[in-house]
Design an enzyme around this catalytic site. Structure first.
Site, mmCIF file in Angstrom:
data_model
loop_
_atom_site.group_PDB
_atom_site.id
_atom_site.type_symbol
_atom_site.label_atom_id
_atom_site.label_comp_id
_atom_site.label_asym_id
_atom_site.label_seq_id
_atom_site.Cartn_x
_atom_site.Cartn_y
_atom_site.Cartn_z
ATOM 1 N N TYR A 1 1.020 -1.094 -0.037
ATOM 2 C CA TYR A 1 -0.107 0.063 0.052
ATOM 3 C C TYR A 1 0.785 1.403 0.184
ATOM 4 O O TYR A 1 1.754 1.284 0.767
ATOM 5 C CB TYR A 1 -0.863 -0.075 1.346
ATOM 6 C CG TYR A 1 -1.507 1.128 1.215
ATOM 7 C CD1 TYR A 1 -2.953 1.302 0.681
ATOM 8 C CD2 TYR A 1 -1.235 2.321 2.303
ATOM 9 C CE1 TYR A 1 -3.546 2.545 0.826
ATOM 10 C CE2 TYR A 1 -1.900 3.239 2.302
ATOM 11 C CZ TYR A 1 -3.228 3.493 1.677
ATOM 12 O OH TYR A 1 -4.031 4.664 1.864
ATOM 13 N N LYS B 1 5.218 8.419 9.218
ATOM 14 C CA LYS B 1 4.770 7.437 10.485
ATOM 15 C C LYS B 1 6.026 7.516 11.757
ATOM 16 O O LYS B 1 5.852 8.910 12.172
ATOM 17 C CB LYS B 1 4.792 6.030 10.116
ATOM 18 C CG LYS B 1 3.402 5.942 9.389
ATOM 19 C CD LYS B 1 2.857 4.468 9.259
ATOM 20 C CE LYS B 1 2.089 4.116 8.191
ATOM 21 N NZ LYS B 1 0.572 4.315 8.395
ATOM 22 N N ASP C 1 9.158 2.444 -0.443
ATOM 23 C CA ASP C 1 8.272 3.194 0.395
ATOM 24 C C ASP C 1 8.701 2.493 1.766
ATOM 25 O O ASP C 1 8.180 1.447 2.130
ATOM 26 C CB ASP C 1 6.968 2.894 -0.328
ATOM 27 C CG ASP C 1 5.737 3.466 0.688
ATOM 28 O OD1 ASP C 1 6.388 4.131 1.656
ATOM 29 O OD2 ASP C 1 4.857 3.342 0.381
#
Ligand code: PMP
Length: 446
Positions: free
Chosen positions: A140, A265, A237
């Site tokens: 994702y 994050k 990513d």
């Protein structure tokens, strides 16, 4: 005001009652969070949970870390958003990322991970003049159109190109090739066929969005080689893996260096920041001039409060044995859970790395996304719903990973393992769906 009343108010004025997909969990649709501190979250009815969901990953130091909170407050006393020029904090953060992350020479800040991956693909297309993007099943990368192909498909539809959303132009999705994760062979084939049209390959080096699939060294090496040969941009990513697994991310661990890296994050322990960094020649294509080779902008980019949070997070990660602590607890949890499920005779694969853990209910191995379709979703979700009744919060949604933070203790792990045994036993004995509201008042909340 109690949760029921509050959540009803929410649903009246917020579509679905929440502000992000997957915050509304079946069986927990009345959840209203009132307090978060250290390893714990508390709902508006006063029920407390040891939190392993960890907001999908940011609070590596624990919720509301006092050093990060103080740095944010201090920044606020002298500065807020000026929206012109640059601040000393932004310079220090870019210098820090260049020092820590092997693939980063220059970087830019965004407010979210999705913006970082969006700009990575945009600049890759700008640099190469090519159209196609390669992504991998189970990964994702955010909500934007190029990467919005569903990561979860039904067993009879493996590899199906399901858009994650309606409202996306088909020609955007057609420009994205989806390959199986961990298949060096599929990578070679795709590049042999389409290499001259591939602008970028983007990958979660560890696909944590489906729990934890560890990459085989040959897979990442092949991806690097094929991108180099074809002149395509390799994007790691590292929105989840960055800082959490190592200060230099998975690229430091694997020794494979991408051209571009996205972060988010854990780099600011919960404050809203994303980053895109990489080779100077690619990053220099971004220009603040309208009509520059690649356009990049954002009112809140580099906000002093989130930059202060990121700098305080890195300082603490470097000064204190954070990784040592979370890696030790993570290993204890994975070993403990393996022993418990073995003892109960439940087929389980306890996966993870460092601070991340996830128990799939299936026989091994778990190498590819397709393997994970064997996971017993009813057991996975039922077990986690029962954990709620013991005051342990692991998100009761299929294939979600859990995290430990610097604020979790050995006693928290003891409690988790006791709860795990009881929850698994109860789920095996009774099966079926669990009434979460009843389960979470069973007295285990602490
Ligand atoms: N990439 C990865 C690997 C992610 O896990 C996420 C968020 N779960 C994103 C990108 C998107 O980040 P954000 O939600 O901050 O836009």
């Amino acid at each position: 005001m109690n949760q029921r009343v509050l959540s009803e108010r929410a649903r009246r004025v917020i579509p679905g009652g929440v502000n992000s997909g997957q915050r509304s969990v079946p069986g927990l649709t009345d959840l209203v969070i009132a307090h978060a501190e250290g390893a714990r979250i508390r709902d508006a009815d006063g029920r407390e949970y040891v939190d392993y969901h960890a907001a999908f990953g940011p609070p590596l130091l624990g919720h509301n870390d006092p050093d990060v909170a103080e740095a944010v407050a201090a920044a606020g006393r002298s500065l807020d958003l000026a929206g012109v020029g640059v601040t000393q904090g932004e310079i220090e953060l870019a210098e820090t990322l260049a020092e820590l992350v092997p693939g980063i020479e220059k970087s830019l800040l965004t407010s979210t991970g999705s913006e970082a991956t969006f700009h990575a693909l945009r600049v890759a297309r700008a640099a190469t003049g090519r159209r196609l993007v390669v992504k991998f099943q189970g990964c994702y990368h955010g909500w934007h159109d190029s990467v919005s192909l569903n990561v979860i498909s039904a067993p009879d539809r493996v590899g199906a190109r399901d858009p994650i959303s309606t409202g996306i132009l088909p020609e955007v999705l057609e420009a994205t090739l989806v390959l199986p994760f961990n298949s060096a062979e599929a990578v070679r084939r795709a590049f042999a066929e389409h290499g001259a049209d591939i602008a970028a390959a983007i990958v979660e080096p560890v696909p944590h969005n489906v729990g934890c699939l560890l990459p085989e060294p040959e897979f990442l090496r092949t991806l690097r080689e094929e991108c180099t040969k074809a002149g395509s941009v390799l994007v790691f990513d590292e929105v989840i893996t960055g800082f959490r697994h190592a200060l230099g991310g998975w690229q430091q661990i694997s020794g494979v260096t991408p051209d571009l890296t996205t972060l988010g994050k854990a780099i600011a322990n919960g404050y809203p920041v994303g980053a895109l960094g990489g080779r100077a020649d690619l990053m220099d294509l971004f220009s603040s001039r309208p009509g520059g080779p690649a356009f990049f902008a954002g009112t809140y980019n580099g906000h002093p409060a989130v930059v202060a949070a990121a700098l305080a997070t890195v300082r603490k990660l470097r000064a204190e044995p954070v990784h040592e602590h979370v890696f030790a607890l993570g290993a204890r949890i994975r070993e403990g859970l393996t022993a418990i499920f073995d003892g109960l005779g439940v087929p389980a694969v306890v996966a993870g790395y460092g601070s991340v853990f996830v128990a799939y209910f299936m026989t091994g191995p778990a190498r590819t996304y397709t393997d994970l379709l064997r996971n017993d979703a009813e057991m996975f979700i039922g077990y986690r719903r029962r954990l709620l009744g013991h005051g342990v919060f692991e998100l009761p949604l299929n294939l979600k990973r859990s995290h430990v933070s610097y604020a979790h203790t050995g006693a928290d792990v003891d409690h988790l393992l006791e709860a795990a045994e009881q929850a698994a036993r109860a789920q095996l004995a009774q099966g079926g769906p669990v009434d979460v509201a009843a389960a979470s008042t069973m007295g285990g909340a602490r």
